[in-house]
Write an enzyme that holds these catalytic residues in place. Sequence first.
Site, PDB file in Angstrom:
ATOM      1  N   MET A   9       0.753  -1.003   0.004  1.00 50.89           N
ATOM      2  CA  MET A   9       0.123  -0.058  -0.004  1.00 50.89           C
ATOM      3  C   MET A   9       0.722   1.273   0.000  1.00 50.89           C
ATOM      4  O   MET A   9       1.589   1.530   0.856  1.00 50.89           O
ATOM      5  CB  MET A   9      -0.964  -0.035   1.355  1.00 50.89           C
ATOM      6  CG  MET A   9      -1.943  -0.739   0.963  1.00 50.89           C
ATOM      7  SD  MET A   9      -3.321  -0.745   2.625  1.00 50.89           S
ATOM      8  CE  MET A   9      -2.558  -1.771   3.630  1.00 50.89           C
TER       9      MET A   9
ATOM     10  N   GLN B 253       7.413  -4.491  -4.372  1.00 48.16           N
ATOM     11  CA  GLN B 253       6.575  -4.544  -5.190  1.00 48.16           C
ATOM     12  C   GLN B 253       7.197  -3.445  -6.381  1.00 48.16           C
ATOM     13  O   GLN B 253       7.425  -2.255  -6.062  1.00 48.16           O
ATOM     14  CB  GLN B 253       5.412  -4.243  -5.127  1.00 48.16           C
ATOM     15  CG  GLN B 253       4.433  -4.333  -6.298  1.00 48.16           C
ATOM     16  CD  GLN B 253       2.804  -3.902  -6.002  1.00 48.16           C
ATOM     17  OE1 GLN B 253       2.651  -2.691  -5.772  1.00 48.16           O
ATOM     18  NE2 GLN B 253       1.921  -4.949  -6.091  1.00 48.16           N
TER      19      GLN B 253
ATOM     20  N   CYS C 199      -2.885  -1.885 -10.222  1.00 56.86           N
ATOM     21  CA  CYS C 199      -3.006  -0.438  -9.941  1.00 56.86           C
ATOM     22  C   CYS C 199      -4.188   0.331 -10.904  1.00 56.86           C
ATOM     23  O   CYS C 199      -4.118   0.149 -12.200  1.00 56.86           O
ATOM     24  CB  CYS C 199      -1.672   0.389  -9.856  1.00 56.86           C
ATOM     25  SG  CYS C 199      -2.431   2.076  -9.245  1.00 56.86           S
TER      26      CYS C 199
ATOM     27  N   ASN D 172      -7.476 -11.481  -2.648  1.00 60.06           N
ATOM     28  CA  ASN D 172      -7.307  -9.995  -1.998  1.00 60.06           C
ATOM     29  C   ASN D 172      -8.668  -9.421  -2.401  1.00 60.06           C
ATOM     30  O   ASN D 172      -9.175  -9.678  -3.468  1.00 60.06           O
ATOM     31  CB  ASN D 172      -6.075  -9.273  -2.616  1.00 60.06           C
ATOM     32  CG  ASN D 172      -6.153  -7.948  -2.420  1.00 60.06           C
ATOM     33  OD1 ASN D 172      -6.017  -6.934  -3.216  1.00 60.06           O
ATOM     34  ND2 ASN D 172      -6.074  -7.542  -1.004  1.00 60.06           N
ATOM     35  N   GLY D 173      -9.055  -8.699  -1.538  1.00 62.00           N
ATOM     36  CA  GLY D 173     -10.249  -7.595  -1.716  1.00 62.00           C
ATOM     37  C   GLY D 173     -11.287  -8.020  -0.743  1.00 62.00           C
ATOM     38  O   GLY D 173     -11.891  -9.154  -0.874  1.00 62.00           O
TER      39      GLY D 173
HETATM   40  C1  LIG Z   1      -3.894   3.428   0.375  1.00 64.85           C
HETATM   41  C2  LIG Z   1      -3.640   2.329  -0.341  1.00 64.85           C
HETATM   42  C3  LIG Z   1      -2.651   2.157  -1.167  1.00 64.85           C
HETATM   43  C4  LIG Z   1      -2.326   1.206  -2.166  1.00 64.85           C
HETATM   44  N1  LIG Z   1      -1.266   0.904  -2.893  1.00 64.85           N
HETATM   45  C5  LIG Z   1      -1.105  -0.232  -3.497  1.00 64.85           C
HETATM   46  C6  LIG Z   1       0.247  -0.416  -4.096  1.00 64.85           C
HETATM   47  O1  LIG Z   1       1.413   0.092  -3.933  1.00 64.85           O
HETATM   48  N2  LIG Z   1       0.457  -1.679  -4.740  1.00 64.85           N
HETATM   49  C7  LIG Z   1      -0.687  -2.418  -4.987  1.00 64.85           C
HETATM   50  O2  LIG Z   1      -0.413  -3.496  -5.626  1.00 64.85           O
HETATM   51  N3  LIG Z   1      -1.800  -2.066  -4.564  1.00 64.85           N
HETATM   52  C8  LIG Z   1      -2.063  -1.255  -3.525  1.00 64.85           C
HETATM   53  N4  LIG Z   1      -3.401  -0.818  -3.210  1.00 64.85           N
HETATM   54  C9  LIG Z   1      -4.517  -2.074  -3.271  1.00 64.85           C
HETATM   55  C10 LIG Z   1      -4.461  -2.843  -2.163  1.00 64.85           C
HETATM   56  O3  LIG Z   1      -3.027  -3.516  -2.056  1.00 64.85           O
HETATM   57  C11 LIG Z   1      -5.635  -3.890  -2.434  1.00 64.85           C
HETATM   58  O4  LIG Z   1      -5.342  -4.813  -3.544  1.00 64.85           O
HETATM   59  C12 LIG Z   1      -6.906  -3.154  -2.477  1.00 64.85           C
HETATM   60  O5  LIG Z   1      -6.850  -2.339  -1.412  1.00 64.85           O
HETATM   61  C13 LIG Z   1      -7.812  -4.187  -2.009  1.00 64.85           C
HETATM   62  O6  LIG Z   1      -7.813  -4.880  -1.009  1.00 64.85           O
HETATM   63  P1  LIG Z   1      -8.795  -4.362   0.289  1.00 64.85           P
HETATM   64  O7  LIG Z   1     -10.110  -4.780  -0.038  1.00 64.85           O
HETATM   65  O8  LIG Z   1      -8.166  -5.477   1.465  1.00 64.85           O
HETATM   66  O9  LIG Z   1      -8.392  -2.944   0.677  1.00 64.85           O
HETATM   67  C14 LIG Z   1      -3.559   0.252  -2.387  1.00 64.85           C
HETATM   68  C15 LIG Z   1      -4.670   0.474  -1.540  1.00 64.85           C
HETATM   69  C16 LIG Z   1      -4.854   1.371  -0.675  1.00 64.85           C
HETATM   70  C17 LIG Z   1      -6.162   1.646   0.050  1.00 64.85           C
END
Ligand SMILES: Cc1cc2nc3c(=O)[nH]c(=O)nc-3n(C[C@H](O)[C@H](O)[C@H](O)COP(=O)(O)O)c2cc1C
Length: 330
Positions: free
Chosen positions: A18, A71, A101, A201-202
């Site tokens: 993240m 990553q 992304c 994930n998600g």
């Molecule tokens: C603040 C924030 C930053 C994120 N940055 C990345 C990132 O750098 N790389 C990535 O693959 N996903 C990134 N994501 C996506 C998360 O890794 C994840 O795929 C997405 O939030 C869904 O998972 P969740 O429902 O558990 O939040 C980011 C999500 C959030 C909320």
Amino acid sequence: MFSVGKINIDKAILLAPMEDVTDIAFRKICKEFGADVVYTEFVNSDGLIRSNKKTEKKLEITDFERPVGIQIYGGNLEPMIEAAKIAEQKNPDIIDINAGCWVKKIAGRGAGAGLLKDPCYMQTMVESIVKAVSIPVTVKTRLGWDQNSINILDVAKRIEDAGASSLTLHCRTKTQGHSGEADWSWIEKVKEVIKIPVALNGGVFTAEDVLRAFTETNADAVMIARGAIEHPWIFREAKLLLNGEKYSEVTPEERIETILRHLKYSLELKDERAAIIPFRKYYAGYLKGLPASKEVRIKLYQQLQFEPIKEILYDYLEKLQSEEFLEKKL
Ligand SMILES: Cc1cc2nc3c(=O)[nH]c(=O)nc-3n(C[C@H](O)[C@H](O)[C@H](O)COP(=O)(O)O)c2cc1C
């Protein structure tokens, strides 16, 4: 079984990459609460090949967090290969490729989820990176660009053929961004077409969600993103549930102790102001549900030094422990 290189973990629970969140300090906290594998935020391949100092800093990892993945993201082959080699020098356990992304300036330029529009090119990119480094390469992606172009089954096969060691599936499309329901039913379909481990994930926000994800799907791992920002103890709670045990609610003492420990880890990396300003995003989650926490947060937001923050939190804890206060607020 989440078997990636030397990592072999049954029902692994992963901390998602993240941006601006999963720095060393936060990864350390999640590790202490039981995260099995943690990932850096995504690192821009173009920034790495230009030796941008801010970008290079994002590659820093510590032995404490192992196993840890770095990553990287980018839409161009050569910079991605070079970036993977640069990242490998930091000696992570995994190089993860971001193919999920959704942000316009990234996906619109063919990086991140933009790669889903050209699965053949994504395959070439993964294959080239696998050849260029000697550590496991994994991919994090989504179901497809939008509901009408879900292509994950083709993409998953290509990723496996390219030599990737695992696939993380954010069970949403690019157009869904981070909202809307994550469709976990795709995990089983993907598992039918590939043999490498698949991480779900998600939409995993509670320990119960982790248990449900493992019960309802045959995922090898579950990756948590936003649910960890709100409460990093989710890893500990989920581990207990997976073991058939119950967990007890995290206490106000532990919440406050976690804030201070986390902040101290941040202060080891940056100077006071640079650590404290971005740290403000964590207060809401850490104090969520506690009485009169809004007033405390407002006070905390005004502070730029560790000592007054500690004082505010200890005063608050003392108040929380006084029965009179609790009776008034609850
Ligand atoms: C603040 C924030 C930053 C994120 N940055 C990345 C990132 O750098 N790389 C990535 O693959 N996903 C990134 N994501 C996506 C998360 O890794 C994840 O795929 C997405 O939030 C869904 O998972 P969740 O429902 O558990 O939040 C980011 C999500 C959030 C909320």
